[in-house]
Write a protein that holds these residues in place. Structure first.
Motif, PDB file in Angstrom:
ATOM      1  N   ASP A  84       0.833  -1.201   0.000  1.00 24.80           N
ATOM      2  CA  ASP A  84       0.000   0.000   0.000  1.00 24.80           C
ATOM      3  C   ASP A  84       0.866   1.248   0.000  1.00 24.80           C
ATOM      4  OD1 ASP A  84      -2.367   1.422  -0.020  1.00 24.80           O
ATOM      5  OD2 ASP A  84      -2.895   1.030   2.067  1.00 24.80           O
ATOM      6  N   TRP A  85       0.233   2.362  -0.289  1.00 25.39           N
ATOM      7  CA  TRP A  85       0.826   3.698  -0.264  1.00 25.39           C
ATOM      8  C   TRP A  85      -0.088   4.544   0.600  1.00 25.39           C
ATOM      9  CZ3 TRP A  85       0.160   7.738  -4.645  1.00 25.39           C
ATOM     10  CH2 TRP A  85       1.034   8.803  -4.474  1.00 25.39           C
ATOM     11  N   GLU A  90       3.299   9.695   2.054  1.00 20.90           N
ATOM     12  CA  GLU A  90       4.606   9.688   2.699  1.00 20.90           C
ATOM     13  C   GLU A  90       5.153   8.292   2.961  1.00 20.90           C
ATOM     14  OE1 GLU A  90       6.557  12.295   3.445  1.00 20.90           O
ATOM     15  OE2 GLU A  90       5.111  13.583   2.426  1.00 20.90           O
ATOM     16  N   LEU A  91       4.300   7.264   3.024  1.00 22.87           N
ATOM     17  CA  LEU A  91       4.724   5.951   3.496  1.00 22.87           C
ATOM     18  C   LEU A  91       4.375   4.861   2.500  1.00 22.87           C
ATOM     19  CD1 LEU A  91       3.409   6.258   7.165  1.00 22.87           C
ATOM     20  CD2 LEU A  91       5.764   6.618   6.399  1.00 22.87           C
ATOM     21  N   LEU A  92       5.268   3.886   2.381  1.00 24.52           N
ATOM     22  CA  LEU A  92       5.011   2.669   1.625  1.00 24.52           C
ATOM     23  C   LEU A  92       4.892   1.512   2.603  1.00 24.52           C
ATOM     24  CD1 LEU A  92       7.615   3.009  -1.276  1.00 24.52           C
ATOM     25  CD2 LEU A  92       5.152   3.448  -1.409  1.00 24.52           C
ATOM     26  N   LEU A  93       3.845   0.705   2.439  1.00 21.25           N
ATOM     27  CA  LEU A  93       3.664  -0.497   3.241  1.00 21.25           C
ATOM     28  C   LEU A  93       4.179  -1.676   2.438  1.00 21.25           C
ATOM     29  CD1 LEU A  93       2.556  -1.921   5.761  1.00 21.25           C
ATOM     30  CD2 LEU A  93       0.323  -2.019   4.613  1.00 21.25           C
ATOM     31  N   ARG A 124      -3.194  -3.290   4.120  1.00 16.74           N
ATOM     32  CA  ARG A 124      -3.485  -1.904   3.771  1.00 16.74           C
ATOM     33  C   ARG A 124      -3.457  -1.028   5.023  1.00 16.74           C
ATOM     34  NH1 ARG A 124      -7.124  -4.473   0.105  1.00 16.74           N
ATOM     35  NH2 ARG A 124      -6.707  -3.903  -2.055  1.00 16.74           N
ATOM     36  N   TYR A 125      -3.069   0.241   4.793  1.00 12.79           N
ATOM     37  CA  TYR A 125      -3.163   1.240   5.842  1.00 12.79           C
ATOM     38  C   TYR A 125      -4.615   1.675   6.028  1.00 12.79           C
ATOM     39  CZ  TYR A 125       1.907   2.375   5.765  1.00 12.79           C
ATOM     40  OH  TYR A 125       3.257   2.346   5.859  1.00 12.79           O
ATOM     41  N   SER A 126      -4.951   2.046   7.275  1.00 10.48           N
ATOM     42  CA  SER A 126      -6.183   2.791   7.500  1.00 10.48           C
ATOM     43  C   SER A 126      -5.980   4.205   6.947  1.00 10.48           C
ATOM     44  CB  SER A 126      -6.506   2.850   8.996  1.00 10.48           C
ATOM     45  OG  SER A 126      -5.489   3.562   9.693  1.00 10.48           O
ATOM     46  N   PRO A 127      -7.051   4.957   6.715  1.00  6.45           N
ATOM     47  CA  PRO A 127      -6.886   6.305   6.160  1.00  6.45           C
ATOM     48  C   PRO A 127      -5.961   7.208   6.968  1.00  6.45           C
ATOM     49  CG  PRO A 127      -9.167   5.626   5.967  1.00  6.45           C
ATOM     50  CD  PRO A 127      -8.477   4.550   6.774  1.00  6.45           C
TER      51      PRO A 127
END
Length: 250
Positions: A84-85, A90-93, A124-127
């Motif tokens: 995820d992005w 700013e961050l890549l998962l 996935r990231y949360s919002p």
């Protein structure tokens, strides 16, 4: 993002490429991006930038493409599996075996997030990037289970559901609900699970949003799902058949 642009990978031009479809006008454009065929594809909120994976020799690299000028920016070669992005760009998962970690754009240092018992199939990231959703096999036949976990190093997990063969969890735009396909009623139907806004513990039973009890327009193979601000995009399959008449020679 805001639900106005849909991105997908297609080989309509003979090689894999990123296609962006404007859902307001119906217009489409190919980016000439040369992604891997099975690359994840993540758009920013207004669809002006897209992140994808491109193969480079024995390694794969994560690129950011600016849609307006087709400019590519190499983000990292140290993300074995892109998951995820983050919504703030700013961050890549990333996943490396059983490990989930994040990379900050422009920095090489990994930040470990979770160590799982089995390799994650989807994360996935949360919002707000304070939580993760992830899916992994259970080790019991073909079952897969979906969980939520805080990004605080505590290794706490909250189980959402368990399915056979396939499952994916998708955050609502406000982070207070999870969407997923489930066969709890015998067919693969779309459900929404409300969450406590602070603890992310499920509130009540999941509610069915869309029943798919016919062979036509059915989410075979799990059915992909994307959540926009007020819209859901999904893949459904049509079953088609042709009847042919053949004249046999005597």
């Amino acid at each position: 993002g805001n639900g106005s642009v849909l991105g997908f990978i297609t080989d309509r031009a003979g090689v894999p490429d990123v296609c962006l479809k404007d859902l307001r006008t119906g217009s489409e454009q190919l980016l000439g991006a040369s992604p891997l065929r099975q690359s994840p594809l993540v758009l920013d909120r207004d669809g002006s930038r897209v992140v994808f994976v491109r193969g480079q020799g024995a390694k794969s690299s994560v690129f950011l493409r600016t849609v307006s000028d087709h400019a590519d920016h190499l983000l990292t070669t140290d993300c074995p599996t892109l998951q995820d992005w983050s919504s703030d760009s700013e961050l890549l998962l990333c996943a490396d075996g059983n490990e989930l970690f994040q990379l900050r754009t422009g920095q090489a240092a990994r930040k470990p997030l979770l160590h799982l018992t089995r390799e994650p199939e989807l994360a996935r990231y949360s919002p707000d990037t304070r939580w993760l959703s992830f899916v992994s096999t259970t080790g019991q036949g073909e079952n897969v289970a979906g969980y939520l976990a805080p990004v605080d190093g505590s290794e706490r997990t909250i189980k959402i559901d368990e399915e056979t063969y396939t499952l994916s969890l998708h955050w609502a735009a406000d982070g207070n609900a999870i969407y997923y396909w489930s066969v709890r009623d015998g067919f693969r139907c779309l459900y929404r699970q409300q969450l406590d806004s602070r603890t992310k513990i499920p509130k009540g039973a999941p509610k069915a949003l869309l029943h798919r009890h016919e062979s036509q327009h059915y989410p075979w193979s799990g059915g992909t799902l994307t959540v926009g601000s007020h819209q859901l995009a999904m893949t459904l399959t049509d079953e088609l058949a042709n009847i042919w008449k053949v004249d046999l020679l005597p």
